[in-house]
Design a protein around this motif. Structure first.
Motif, PDB file in Angstrom:
ATOM      1  N   LYS A 171       0.809  -1.218   0.000  1.00  0.00           N
ATOM      2  CA  LYS A 171       0.000   0.000   0.000  1.00  0.00           C
ATOM      3  C   LYS A 171       0.842   1.266   0.000  1.00  0.00           C
ATOM      4  O   LYS A 171       0.387   2.312  -0.477  1.00  0.00           O
ATOM      5  CB  LYS A 171      -0.937   0.002   1.209  1.00  0.00           C
TER       6      LYS A 171
ATOM      7  N   GLY B 161      -1.656   1.497  -5.675  1.00  0.00           N
ATOM      8  CA  GLY B 161      -3.104   1.540  -5.557  1.00  0.00           C
ATOM      9  C   GLY B 161      -3.745   0.215  -5.904  1.00  0.00           C
ATOM     10  O   GLY B 161      -4.963   0.142  -6.073  1.00  0.00           O
TER      11      GLY B 161
ATOM     12  N   THR C 105      -2.010  -5.280  -0.772  1.00  0.00           N
ATOM     13  CA  THR C 105      -3.090  -4.905  -1.687  1.00  0.00           C
ATOM     14  C   THR C 105      -3.901  -6.151  -2.036  1.00  0.00           C
ATOM     15  O   THR C 105      -3.357  -7.249  -2.163  1.00  0.00           O
ATOM     16  CB  THR C 105      -2.531  -4.255  -2.965  1.00  0.00           C
TER      17      THR C 105
ATOM     18  N   HIS D  41      -8.660   6.827  -6.153  1.00  0.00           N
ATOM     19  CA  HIS D  41      -8.361   7.001  -4.722  1.00  0.00           C
ATOM     20  C   HIS D  41      -9.617   6.784  -3.876  1.00  0.00           C
ATOM     21  O   HIS D  41      -9.561   6.102  -2.838  1.00  0.00           O
ATOM     22  CB  HIS D  41      -7.798   8.395  -4.472  1.00  0.00           C
TER      23      HIS D  41
ATOM     24  N   ASN E 255     -10.511   3.114  -3.729  1.00  0.00           N
ATOM     25  CA  ASN E 255      -9.651   2.398  -2.792  1.00  0.00           C
ATOM     26  C   ASN E 255      -9.961   2.751  -1.343  1.00  0.00           C
ATOM     27  O   ASN E 255      -9.853   1.905  -0.452  1.00  0.00           O
ATOM     28  CB  ASN E 255      -8.184   2.690  -3.097  1.00  0.00           C
TER      29      ASN E 255
ATOM     30  N   TYR F 243     -10.646  -0.322   1.134  1.00  0.00           N
ATOM     31  CA  TYR F 243      -9.790  -0.692   2.260  1.00  0.00           C
ATOM     32  C   TYR F 243     -10.310  -0.203   3.610  1.00  0.00           C
ATOM     33  O   TYR F 243      -9.933  -0.747   4.646  1.00  0.00           O
ATOM     34  CB  TYR F 243      -8.364  -0.193   2.014  1.00  0.00           C
TER      35      TYR F 243
END
Length: 399
Positions: free
Chosen positions: A211, A215, A255, A378, A381, A385
């Motif tokens: 990470k 990405g 990831t 972004h 993600n 996450y």
């Protein structure tokens, strides 16, 4: 939705779209553009192979990588003698011969290197995704303001494919009707790792797994399809839902190797489903755009149009949609969008990069559109996450 003054003056031309702009580049160069490559991994050397086939457009004069064995391997690709080789990109930027720079490095290094290239006055081809985070994307947009002597092109190469231009044109002209669903996949069956000659180089070589540098699947693969939807519909997602996990390879990676994103575009009434995995390669790359009058199903180099029955009953033919000289239906009721497969998208992208440098034009994939996609990745993600619903902030300034 943010203002997008850079997309004003858009006009349709045969076979695609041309985006007018007021950014200008350096005066036309005498002969090929002298270009340097920062990052000599798989992507960087792949681009070098391509540039070697374009001697009238580009001449590689310098290469850079922090790993010496990659520099040694890249030097073998030269057909004109040894290139200047650097292990620090800042030393490369002191080379006055270099007119343009390709940046193909781990995602976390895109912004600092791009910033220094821009400040040096060079043209820049910056691989996707444009930046690691939102703040960096907005800063690059700001940094390019007033730099009318430079071209910054972002490596979302499918914006340059004749196939994807044609699909965008079909969408804009309403041939698909009202589009409400997009289904995308980019799957593989493998751990996505590279061999490591020294354990100390694990993170430098397999940066996509961590990470701090990457990405993950959303940035490395799905960003292309997310970018195309942003471009084709002149939009961006407003709501981001996602789930995933490390479900196949329990090897210390951070990831995810299995992800599913659902992006909502309420201004269009559109839902985009974007999935990627490392545990099955059967589907590979799939891209389906579904409207009330028809669907397009795309690979990277070819595509089919599947009209709904009511379109056929109303129009009788869709020859004007595909541009084909005659309709050829397959057994599933589809017809090719183009008569033959296209070249790799990177070939079209670098041809256009050269033209934009010469003709003082803004690339189709530029700092503004690159920021829009980087922000989308972004936020996807963040949802993935952090196990949360993320939302686009309309305060982002992308013009």
């Amino acid at each position: 939705m943010e203002r997008r003054t850079f997309l004003k003056n858009t006009s349709l031309l045969t076979g695609g779209l041309f985006i007018a702009n007021n950014l200008s580049a350096l005066p036309p160069a005498a002969g090929p553009v002298k270009i340097a490559v920062v990052g000599c991994g798989d992507r960087g050397t792949g681009i070098i192979h391509l540039l070697n086939q374009m001697p009238d457009l580009f001449r590689v004069t310098a290469i850079c990588d922090v790993l010496s064995f990659r520099l040694t391997a890249a030097q073998k690709l030269s057909k004109t003698g040894a290139w200047k080789a650097y292990d620090d990109y800042r030393k490369l930027l002191d080379d006055k011969e270099v007119e343009a720079v390709i940046v193909a490095v781990p995602l976390n290094m895109h912004y600092p290197i791009a910033t220094d290239v821009i400040k040096s006055g060079r043209h820049l081809y910056l691989e996707k995704t444009m930046t690691y985070n939102i703040e960096q994307a907005l800063k690059l947009v700001s940094l390019m303001h007033g730099r009318s002597n430079q071209v910054l092109q972002v490596g979302h190469q499918y914006r340059y494919s004749p196939l994807y231009y044609r699909v965008k044109e079909m969408i804009n002209k309403g041939y698909l009707g009202k589009v409400t669903q997009v289904d995308c996949r980019w799957d593989r069956n493998g751990n996505w790792r590279r061999s490591v000659p020294d354990a100390a180089l694990e993170r430098a070589i397999n940066w996509r797994m961590y990470k701090e540098y990457s990405g993950g699947l959303a940035a490395e693969l799905l960003s292309h399809q997310i970018d195309f939807i942003n471009w084709a519909f002149d939009t961006h997602p407003q709501e981001f839902f996602a789930t995933g996990g490390i479900d196949v390879f329990k090897d210390g990676r951070e990831t995810y190797d299995n992800v599913q994103l659902m992006l909502h575009y309420p201004d269009l009434g559109l839902i985009g489903n974007f999935g990627a995995m490392c545990g099955n390669a059967h589907d590979g790359y799939l891209f389906k755009i579904k409207g009330t009058l028809g669907m397009v199903s795309l690979l990277t180099d070819q595509g089919m149009f599947y009209p709904e029955k009511k379109l056929l009953s109303e129009k009788g033919t869709v020859d004007g949609v595909t541009g084909a000289t005659r309709i050829v239906w397959n057994k599933e009721g589809g017809t090719p969008i183009l008569p033959e497969p296209t070249k790799d998208g990177t070939w079209y992208a670098f041809n256009d990069f050269y033209k934009k440098i010469q003709n003082k034009e803004l690339p189709d994939s530029n700092v503004f559109t690159g920021a829009r996609t980087a922000i989308s990745v972004h936020l996807a993600n963040e949802a993935l996450y952090n196990k949360k619903i993320s939302n686009w902030d309309n305060s982002y300034k992308l013009d």
